[in-house]
Write a protein that holds these residues in place. Structure first.
Motif, PDB file in Angstrom:
ATOM      1  N   PHE A   1       0.438  -1.327  -0.185  1.00 63.00           N
ATOM      2  CA  PHE A   1       0.365   0.169   0.604  1.00 63.00           C
ATOM      3  C   PHE A   1       1.361   1.258   0.118  1.00 63.00           C
ATOM      4  N   MET A   2       2.149   1.012   0.470  1.00 61.54           N
ATOM      5  CA  MET A   2       2.797   2.902   0.262  1.00 61.54           C
ATOM      6  C   MET A   2       3.893   2.407  -0.911  1.00 61.54           C
ATOM      7  N   ASN A   3       3.944   3.979  -1.121  1.00 61.86           N
ATOM      8  CA  ASN A   3       4.635   4.286  -2.093  1.00 61.86           C
ATOM      9  C   ASN A   3       6.387   4.331  -2.670  1.00 61.86           C
ATOM     10  N   PRO A   4       6.521   3.230  -3.091  1.00 59.90           N
ATOM     11  CA  PRO A   4       7.551   2.722  -3.205  1.00 59.90           C
ATOM     12  C   PRO A   4       8.566   3.884  -3.242  1.00 59.90           C
ATOM     13  N   SER A   5       8.413   4.670  -4.000  1.00 56.72           N
ATOM     14  CA  SER A   5       9.330   5.555  -4.878  1.00 56.72           C
ATOM     15  C   SER A   5       8.814   6.935  -4.762  1.00 56.72           C
ATOM     16  N   PRO A   6       8.678   7.641  -3.400  1.00 63.14           N
ATOM     17  CA  PRO A   6       8.754   8.513  -2.695  1.00 63.14           C
ATOM     18  C   PRO A   6       9.242   9.599  -3.139  1.00 63.14           C
ATOM     19  N   TYR A   7       9.476  10.823  -4.260  1.00 61.50           N
ATOM     20  CA  TYR A   7      10.348  11.930  -4.670  1.00 61.50           C
ATOM     21  C   TYR A   7      11.600  11.525  -2.658  1.00 61.50           C
ATOM     22  N   THR A   8      12.742  12.235  -2.893  1.00 64.49           N
ATOM     23  CA  THR A   8      13.242  12.548  -2.239  1.00 64.49           C
ATOM     24  C   THR A   8      15.082  13.524  -2.552  1.00 64.49           C
ATOM     25  N   VAL A   9      15.236  14.209  -1.313  1.00 72.27           N
ATOM     26  CA  VAL A   9      16.648  14.621  -1.827  1.00 72.27           C
ATOM     27  C   VAL A   9      17.123  15.116  -0.947  1.00 72.27           C
ATOM     28  N   PRO A  10      18.541  14.882  -0.931  1.00 68.99           N
ATOM     29  CA  PRO A  10      19.950  14.869  -0.050  1.00 68.99           C
ATOM     30  C   PRO A  10      19.326  15.962   0.287  1.00 68.99           C
ATOM     31  N   GLN A  11      19.595  16.354   2.133  1.00 72.11           N
ATOM     32  CA  GLN A  11      19.843  17.046   2.647  1.00 72.11           C
ATOM     33  C   GLN A  11      20.795  18.426   2.243  1.00 72.11           C
ATOM     34  N   GLU A  12      21.479  18.053   1.940  1.00 70.76           N
ATOM     35  CA  GLU A  12      22.295  19.727   1.363  1.00 70.76           C
ATOM     36  C   GLU A  12      22.216  20.017   0.133  1.00 70.76           C
ATOM     37  N   ALA A  13      20.745  20.137  -0.764  1.00 73.32           N
ATOM     38  CA  ALA A  13      19.945  20.390  -1.792  1.00 73.32           C
ATOM     39  C   ALA A  13      19.449  22.141  -1.113  1.00 73.32           C
ATOM     40  N   SER A  14      19.685  22.858  -2.303  1.00 72.15           N
ATOM     41  CA  SER A  14      19.168  24.019  -1.748  1.00 72.15           C
ATOM     42  C   SER A  14      17.778  24.448  -2.106  1.00 72.15           C
ATOM     43  N   LEU A  15      16.991  25.339  -1.138  1.00 68.73           N
ATOM     44  CA  LEU A  15      15.617  25.609  -0.928  1.00 68.73           C
ATOM     45  C   LEU A  15      14.921  25.879  -2.520  1.00 68.73           C
ATOM     46  N   PRO A  16      16.034  26.685  -3.370  1.00 66.07           N
ATOM     47  CA  PRO A  16      15.023  26.698  -4.544  1.00 66.07           C
ATOM     48  C   PRO A  16      14.714  25.834  -5.380  1.00 66.07           C
ATOM     49  N   ARG A  17      15.884  24.717  -5.150  1.00 67.31           N
ATOM     50  CA  ARG A  17      16.091  23.105  -6.202  1.00 67.31           C
ATOM     51  C   ARG A  17      14.922  22.659  -5.110  1.00 67.31           C
ATOM     52  N   VAL A  18      14.658  22.948  -3.591  1.00 67.40           N
ATOM     53  CA  VAL A  18      13.923  21.888  -3.157  1.00 67.40           C
ATOM     54  C   VAL A  18      11.858  22.560  -3.625  1.00 67.40           C
ATOM     55  N   PHE A  19      12.601  23.979  -3.223  1.00 67.72           N
ATOM     56  CA  PHE A  19      11.252  24.636  -4.338  1.00 67.72           C
ATOM     57  C   PHE A  19      10.580  24.178  -5.356  1.00 67.72           C
ATOM     58  N   LYS A  20      11.185  23.921  -6.568  1.00 70.47           N
ATOM     59  CA  LYS A  20      11.029  23.625  -8.640  1.00 70.47           C
ATOM     60  C   LYS A  20      10.580  22.413  -7.896  1.00 70.47           C
ATOM     61  N   LEU A  21      10.916  21.612  -7.219  1.00 74.08           N
ATOM     62  CA  LEU A  21      10.737  19.777  -6.897  1.00 74.08           C
ATOM     63  C   LEU A  21       9.468  20.202  -6.661  1.00 74.08           C
ATOM     64  N   PHE A  22       9.256  20.610  -5.444  1.00 70.20           N
ATOM     65  CA  PHE A  22       7.719  20.372  -4.669  1.00 70.20           C
ATOM     66  C   PHE A  22       5.916  20.972  -5.613  1.00 70.20           C
ATOM     67  N   ARG A  23       6.957  22.669  -5.871  1.00 74.05           N
ATOM     68  CA  ARG A  23       5.859  23.495  -6.865  1.00 74.05           C
ATOM     69  C   ARG A  23       5.432  22.512  -8.495  1.00 74.05           C
ATOM     70  N   ALA A  24       6.564  21.695  -8.586  1.00 73.52           N
ATOM     71  CA  ALA A  24       6.470  21.735 -10.419  1.00 73.52           C
ATOM     72  C   ALA A  24       5.588  19.824 -10.512  1.00 73.52           C
ATOM     73  N   LEU A  25       5.643  19.827  -8.858  1.00 68.24           N
ATOM     74  CA  LEU A  25       4.828  18.451  -8.782  1.00 68.24           C
ATOM     75  C   LEU A  25       4.112  17.916  -8.330  1.00 68.24           C
ATOM     76  N   GLY A  26       3.272  19.155  -8.349  1.00 66.87           N
ATOM     77  CA  GLY A  26       2.012  19.459  -6.925  1.00 66.87           C
ATOM     78  C   GLY A  26       2.501  18.555  -5.080  1.00 66.87           C
ATOM     79  N   LEU A  27       3.818  18.186  -4.929  1.00 66.49           N
ATOM     80  CA  LEU A  27       4.628  17.823  -4.029  1.00 66.49           C
ATOM     81  C   LEU A  27       3.235  17.771  -2.666  1.00 66.49           C
TER      82      LEU A  27
END
Length: 773
Positions: A708-734
């Motif tokens: 039942f779990m999603n086996p492939s959730p989106y992940t980022v390394p803890q060193e990723a910058s905020l704009p990169r995280v934001f773009k991934l989050f916003r574009a994919l509707g996470l």
């Protein structure tokens, strides 16, 4: 954190997932002006135009899942669907869009016809009374009658909104913007909201408030789309067993985008403008197929409205009523513009931007006052009645004091008031106040030169500006489009008259043309729309010639207005402290990394988890998390528990409800086989964990989350910058973004609130406070 001015500390920062409201009785900052530590038990907590979460409601999540959960059940279903079945699903999408267009058009027809009948009855009663008392004296009784009629009608409209469905207040555009952005505003797309919205906007317009009926059509279209696309009504508890495939947030979002566009199309007769409005103001996701479906819904909507209203007005084959408001056609030959006028249109854009910024700033402070002192429903109703009475009184006094008499020509004036004018003449001020706002706009656009005295236009602009500013934010269903157009048309016509006087009556200084430019500049200065509003104005006037000057005026108004204050809709969203994500991250946020913005520590579940542990986690009111990373089950505590997937609260509740677990001693037994239908049947109102009974013996059982779990959730390394995280989050509707370290171990979780609390302010990057609801 480097270079961040911490404006207000975010009280829930240490939680791993702040996707839900606190339990009743917890401190809720920024609600009704309550400070930290204030305990409130009000069932409806309202800020500005948006209603916040009802703490006792069964809809607990604040965000929407626009990312499909690709678990084993989902993938197995998709693999079983052949090419023919996919074609069937696509046909259903087009059928739903057609139904959205038809029903939105029908609702618009109903609103228009009822407003016309009730407003006409009210104006005839008041007009007959004024004519009667003009001769024998006693006009104060006419003033009293007008004020009482307005207040009574508005009282009913305000009562049903304040006491039955507060989310139906206002135009609904901020709520729909939030919904399409991924924020779940409770009750925003329910059938009851639609009924209250339709009745409320009819009563608001008939009650004489400085409002329009066009804005709420966008909300109405969105509710219709959300309901039809699900093939059932949760409010009526009726399931028609159709469109079950679309029962998820991703599909519903696309149909709500189509509904919002259909609402714009029905309001202004502008199907292309509706598509562009949905793109510019609402949709967080877009592709070519969606564009075609939205355009199809918009065309069906305006055609339905056009057909029925043309038949109603006695022109069944003419199709002369494309929208709720028809600005009338501007003749290009008579009202063309020259190259010398382009700087004048830009100046008008500057004026519109400044006036729009003043309007928004005044409304901001007024809304703050309402948040602190007028948050009880009874006070909200009293304020709405007061505004209705004051609007009537102001209109009556200005008509009474006006000496602007114009010759009566045919049926150009719907309800001509003679008052103290000579026979065969009417009071010009009455055409502006003693009419619905839509008809007043058209008269300012098309009445011949000399129909209005400059003093009449100046006084009307001043008074209506403040009345409209006071009205927006009342607990009534109403829009701001038409009042804005009316204010702009009034000062634009005054601008044209002044220009004609200064240039000794030059032929290009026609007041109607400048009324159109002023209306566009004023509306652009308030709501800050550019592309869609340009096309809406062109479609509504049936003239492409004015496209360039309208665009110039709108762009100038937006640039000037943005220099001072935000647009009206964005301002009210910000007042609600809603975690709204804009298209891009703040430009100076590269110094922040995922490790600095994420929520930690994270509550994780093992792949094979004890039922009692799951129940305890879900029942913990101090941590109402929505998403839980799933890690590998390992008996060795020293071994790294790597990320294996992500499971949602709603999924866990469905598993507990259907008792999908086995005894510890019989882990090899086959569990009850669930299907996606079991999850879709529970959508969108998943039962609260308190309603599910789990016995003591069942608490000792085990639950396998692998399927039942999603086996492939989106992940980022803890060193990723905020704009990169934001773009991934916003574009994919996470809704959740898991942060992992070099060993794939979960170290944090990024949610909507973690990103939305950063904004570029005057002192650099600021950390805002977001409401816990």
């Amino acid at each position: 954190m480097a270079n961040v001015a911490k404006k207000v500390s975010w009280s829930g920062r240490d939680r791993d997932e702040e996707d839900e409201p606190p339990a009743a009785g917890e401190a809720t900052p920024l609600l009704n002006g309550a400070g930290p530590g204030t305990i409130t038990h009000s069932p409806f907590l309202r800020l500005g135009q948006l209603s916040s979460v009802d703490l006792d409601d069964d809809v607990r999540e604040l965000s929407l899942d626009y990312d499909n959960c690709e678990n084993q059940l989902f993938l197995e279903e998709e693999r079983r669907i052949n090419h023919t079945a996919f074609r069937t699903v696509e046909i259903k999408r087009w059928v739903i869009c057609a139904m959205i267009g038809i029903l939105t058009g029908l609702v618009a027809c109903f609103i228009d016809i009822v407003v016309e009948k009730l407003a006409g009855l009210k104006f005839r009663v008041v007009k007959d009374n004024i004519d009667k008392f003009t001769e024998k004296g006693g006009l104060s009784f006419s003033l009293l009658l007008w004020a009482i009629l307005n207040s009574s009608v508005v009282m009913v409209g305000s009562v049903i909104v304040a006491f039955i469905e507060p989310v139906a207040a206002g135009s609904g555009i901020p709520q729909i913007k939030c919904y399409l952005n991924g924020v779940k505003v409770p009750h925003v797309v329910r059938l009851k909201t639609l009924l209250i919205k339709v009745c409320g906007v009819i009563l608001s317009v008939v009650g004489g408030l400085a409002v329009g009926k066009e804005g709420p059509m966008i909300h109405s279209g969105a509710v219709i789309a959300a309901g039809i696309s699900q093939g059932r009504s949760t409010s009526l508890k009726r399931d028609f067993k159709i469109f079950e495939y679309f029962r998820r947030d991703t599909e519903k979002r696309d149909f709500v985008s189509a509904g919002a566009a259909a609402g714009v199309s029905a309001a202004f007769g502008a199907p292309v403008g509706g598509v562009l409005f949905s793109l510019e103001e609402g949709a967080s996701f877009w592709n070519q197929f969606l564009t075609w479906r939205i355009f199809f819904a918009s065309m069906i909507s305006t055609f339905t409205l056009n057909s029925i209203l043309s038949f109603y007005h006695g022109n069944p084959w003419d199709l002369s009523s494309p929208g709720l408001i028809n600005f009338g056609r501007f003749d290009s030959e008579k009202l063309g513009y020259t190259f010398q006028e382009i700087p004048i249109f830009i100046v008008m854009g500057v004026v519109g931007g400044i006036l729009g910024a003043i309007f928004n700033a005044l409304n901001y402070w007024l809304t703050m006052f309402r948040i602190r002192y007028i948050h009880r429903p009874c006070l909200q109703v009293i304020e709405a009645m007061l505004v209705a009475a004051v609007t009537a009184a102001v209109g009556f006094v200005m008509i009474y004091c006006s000496s602007d008499c114009q010759p009566l020509q045919g049926d150009s004036v719907a309800y001509p008031l003679q008052l103290f004018c000579a026979d065969g003449e009417y009071n010009s001020m009455a055409t502006a106040f003693f009419n619905t706002p839509e008809k007043s706009v058209v008269s300012l656009f098309h009445n011949p030169p000399g129909s209005y005295n400059p003093m009449t236009l100046g006084m009307f602009t001043l008074m209506y500006f403040f009345l409209a500013c006071w009205t927006y934010g009342l607990t009534v269903s109403a829009g701001v489009f038409i009042p804005s157009l009316l204010i702009g048309a009034a000062w634009g016509r005054l601008f044209g008259i002044s220009l004609a006087y200064l240039t000794s009556g030059a032929i290009w200084a026609d007041p109607g043309k400048y009324a159109l430019m002023g209306a566009a500049a004023q509306l652009g200065g308030i709501v800050r729309m550019t592309l869609s509003l340009t096309v809406i104005m062109m479609e509504a006037t049936g003239n492409v010639t004015y496209g360039f000057p309208i665009m110039l005026a709108l762009m100038t108004a937006k640039i000037v207005g943005d220099y001072f204050v935000e647009g009206l809709y964005d301002m009210h969203i910000q007042l609600q402290s809603v975690p709204f994500l804009h298209w891009e991250a703040p430009v100076t946020s590269h110094s922040l990394t995922a490790r600095e913005v994420m929520s930690a520590p994270v509550t994780c579940l093992r792949r094979i988890e004890k039922v009692g542990t799951v129940v305890d986690i879900l029942s913990d009111t101090s941590s109402n998390h929505n998403g839980f990373p799933v890690v590998e089950s390992s008996p060795d505590p020293t071994q790294v528990a790597g990320l294996r997937g992500l499971i949602l609260r709603s999924q866990l509740i469905v598993l507990l409800k259907h008792k999908v677990f086995v005894e510890r001693a019989n882990l090899t037994l086959v569990q009850r086989r669930l299907k996606l239908k079991d999850f879709r049947d529970a959508y969108p109102r998943f039962p609260p964990i308190q309603s599910i009974h789990v016995s003591q013996d069942e608490r000792e059982c085990m639950m396998d989350l692998t399927e039942f779990m999603n086996p492939s959730p989106y992940t980022v390394p803890q060193e990723a910058s905020l704009p990169r995280v934001f773009k991934l989050f916003r574009a994919l509707g996470l809704r959740h973004l898991v942060v992992v370290d070099n060993h794939n171990e979960v170290v944090g979780l990024v949610t909507r609130k973690d990103l939305a609390r950063y904004r570029l302010g005057k002192e650099g990057l600021e950390e805002l406070s977001l409401a816990q609801t």
